[in-house]
Design a protein around this motif. Structure first.
Motif, short mmCIF file in Angstrom:
data_model
loop_
_atom_site.label_atom_id
_atom_site.label_comp_id
_atom_site.label_asym_id
_atom_site.label_seq_id
_atom_site.Cartn_x
_atom_site.Cartn_y
_atom_site.Cartn_z
N ASN A 102 63.11 36.47 16.89
CA ASN A 102 62.24 35.37 17.32
C ASN A 102 61.86 34.40 16.04
OD1 ASN A 102 60.93 33.47 19.01
ND2 ASN A 102 58.92 34.51 18.94
N VAL A 103 62.63 33.98 15.29
CA VAL A 103 62.22 33.44 13.95
C VAL A 103 62.51 31.72 14.20
CG1 VAL A 103 62.67 35.24 12.38
CG2 VAL A 103 64.67 33.61 12.70
N MET A 104 62.07 30.95 13.25
CA MET A 104 62.67 29.68 13.50
C MET A 104 63.69 29.40 12.33
SD MET A 104 60.24 26.19 12.71
CE MET A 104 61.20 24.67 12.39
N SER A 117 62.07 23.18 20.24
CA SER A 117 60.78 23.81 20.59
C SER A 117 60.08 24.50 19.48
CB SER A 117 61.14 24.76 21.62
OG SER A 117 62.17 25.96 21.12
N LYS A 118 60.68 25.04 18.67
CA LYS A 118 60.38 25.58 17.33
C LYS A 118 59.80 24.53 16.34
CE LYS A 118 61.31 30.05 18.23
NZ LYS A 118 62.64 30.22 18.03
N TYR A 119 60.34 23.47 15.92
CA TYR A 119 59.81 22.40 15.44
C TYR A 119 58.40 21.86 16.01
CZ TYR A 119 58.70 17.24 14.65
OH TYR A 119 58.13 16.19 14.31
N GLU A 120 58.31 22.04 17.45
CA GLU A 120 57.08 21.78 18.01
C GLU A 120 55.74 22.61 17.46
OE1 GLU A 120 57.98 21.26 22.06
OE2 GLU A 120 59.02 19.37 21.55
N GLN A 121 56.26 23.84 17.14
CA GLN A 121 55.19 24.94 16.90
C GLN A 121 55.34 25.22 15.27
OE1 GLN A 121 55.45 28.17 19.90
NE2 GLN A 121 57.37 27.09 20.57
N MET A 122 55.68 24.34 14.53
CA MET A 122 55.85 24.56 13.07
C MET A 122 54.61 25.40 12.39
SD MET A 122 58.55 21.70 11.51
CE MET A 122 58.32 22.47 9.81
N HIS A 126 53.71 28.63 9.82
CA HIS A 126 52.92 28.65 8.59
C HIS A 126 53.67 27.35 7.68
CE1 HIS A 126 50.81 32.03 9.41
NE2 HIS A 126 51.75 32.66 9.78
N MET A 127 54.32 26.30 8.55
CA MET A 127 55.28 25.42 7.97
C MET A 127 54.75 23.80 8.38
SD MET A 127 57.24 26.89 5.90
CE MET A 127 58.57 25.54 5.57
N GLY A 128 53.33 23.75 8.75
CA GLY A 128 52.95 22.75 9.37
C GLY A 128 52.77 21.72 8.57
N VAL A 129 52.73 21.76 7.05
CA VAL A 129 52.61 20.87 6.06
C VAL A 129 53.97 20.00 5.93
CG1 VAL A 129 53.46 22.40 4.24
CG2 VAL A 129 51.83 20.41 3.78
N TYR A 130 55.17 20.59 6.38
CA TYR A 130 56.37 19.97 6.62
C TYR A 130 56.78 19.24 7.69
CZ TYR A 130 57.30 22.64 2.18
OH TYR A 130 57.12 23.33 0.64
N LYS A 131 56.03 19.18 8.69
CA LYS A 131 56.23 19.01 10.07
C LYS A 131 56.60 17.25 10.02
CE LYS A 131 55.04 19.32 14.91
NZ LYS A 131 54.04 19.97 15.79
N PRO A 132 55.74 16.40 9.38
CA PRO A 132 56.17 15.10 9.24
C PRO A 132 57.45 14.85 8.83
CG PRO A 132 53.78 15.48 8.58
CD PRO A 132 54.48 16.84 8.64
#
Length: 283
Positions: A102-104, A117-122, A126-132
Motif C-alpha cells: 500500500n505504497v504511493m 487517489s494517492k496524489y490527493e493524499q500526498m 510525507h510528500m506534501g511539499v511536492y504536491k503543488p
C-alpha cells in the motif's frame, strides 16, 4: 580557479531553497559561471518533466544527470543521451510488492506518473511539499497498478512513498530478500528511490563526462542527501550543503552554507570560479 570545468548541482535541498525556489543570487552566479565558460549541470532524482519550469528560469544549465543517473539529457540539443531503465520483468515484481505494501508509486521517465487517489493524499506519505509540483506536471491515472499491467514498459526510476519510516524499512527488506537487480536509495522521510542495478548519480556523472570529453577529476558535485553519496564520491571535488546530513558532510571536501542561505552560490563562486583558494581531497 581554472582546474574545474563542470559543476553538477543536486536540486532539492541544494539548488532549491526550502520554498522550492532558486534564489536570485544563485541564478546570477550560474549566469556568471556560464559567461566564464563553465558547464553547469543538474544531478537530481527528479525527472525531465519536473525540471522544465526551473530550466526556463536558468537557461544556462546545459545538461541533466536526472532520475538519479538513469537518464543523461542534453538541454541544448533537447535529446536523451543515455537511458538506463529498470527492465519490465523487474518492474512487474516491484509493482506486485508495492501493491501489497500500500505504497504511493511514482514513475519517472520522460513523464511523471502517479495515481490520482494517492496524489490527493500526498501529505499522508510525507510528500506534501511536492504536491503543488505534482499538480502541475504529473500525469494522474486511476489505478497505477492496472495501468502498468496493461502497458508494461521499462521505467528509468520508480519512487515508493510510505506512510512511515518503519513501513519503508519493511519494503526495503522485502526488496532485498527478492534479490532484484536494483539500486535502492533512501530519500525524503519515507521514500525509496529505485533505479536499475549499478545506476546512480555517480555513474550518470561519468557518462556525462564521457559525452562531453571532460575528465571527471575536473568536476565538482554539490549535494545534501543519501542519493548524492555516489556523485560526491565520483566527482573531482565534493561539496556538502550546510543542511546536509552528517554522513554527507563527512565525505565532502568542504561544507558551504545551507540551501536557504545561498550555499550553491557560494559553491560556484568559491570553488568553481576560484573566488577563494581550496585544497583538493586526497585519495
Amino acid at each position: 580557479m581554472g582546474k574545474y570545468r563542470l559543476i553538477t548541482l543536486d536540486m532539492d535541498g541544494t539548488l532549491l531553497n526550502s520554498r522550492k525556489e532558486i534564489s536570485e543570487r544563485t541564478k546570477a552566479m550560474i549566469r556568471r559561471a556560464a559567461e566564464e565558460g563553465k558547464i553547469i549541470a543538474l544531478s537530481t532524482g527528479r525527472g525531465l518533466s519536473e525540471l522544465s519550469e526551473y530550466l526556463e528560469q536558468v537557461p544556462e544549465i546545459g545538461y541533466l544527470d536526472c532520475t538519479s543517473g538513469a537518464m543523461i539529457y542534453d538541454c541544448r540539443e533537447k535529446k536523451v543521451v543515455v537511458s538506463t531503465p529498470i527492465p519490465v520483468d523487474v518492474m512487474q515484481k516491484v509493482m506486485a510488492l508495492a501493491e501489497e505494501e500500500n505504497v504511493m508509486v511514482h514513475f519517472l521517465s520522460t513523464d511523471s506518473v502517479v495515481e490520482q487517489s494517492k496524489y490527493e493524499q500526498m501529505e499522508k506519505y510525507h510528500m506534501g511539499v511536492y504536491k503543488p509540483m505534482y499538480g502541475r506536471v504529473a500525469k494522474k491515472c486511476e489505478n497505477i497498478f492496472r495501468a502498468y499491467e496493461e502497458n508494461p514498459k521499462p521505467i528509468e526510476k520508480c519512487n515508493l512513498y510510505h506512510l512511515s519510516p518503519a513501513k519503508r524499512d519493511q519494503t526495503e527488506r522485502r526488496l532485498e530478500d527478492m534479490h532484484l537487480p536494483l539500486t535502492i536509495v533512501h530519500s525524503e522521510l519515507t521514500a525509496l528511490e529505485l533505479t536499475s542495478e549499478g545506476v546512480s548519480k555517480g555513474t550518470g556523472l561519468l557518462q556525462l563526462c564521457e559525452y562531453l570529453g571532460i575528465p571527471v577529476q575536473e568536476t565538482i558535485a554539490v549535494g545534501d542527501a543519501d542519493n548524492d553519496i555516489e556523485v560526491l564520491k565520483t566527482a573531482g571535488f565534493a561539496i556538502a550543503m550546510g543542511n546536509a546530513a552528517e554522513n554527507i558532510k563527512a565525505i565532502a571536501d568542504v561544507v558551504v552554507a545551507d540551501c536557504d542561505h545561498d550555499g550553491c552560490a557560494e559553491a560556484i563562486g568559491k570553488y568553481l570560479l576560484g573566488d577563494a583558494p581550496v585544497s583538493v581531497r586526497q585519495g
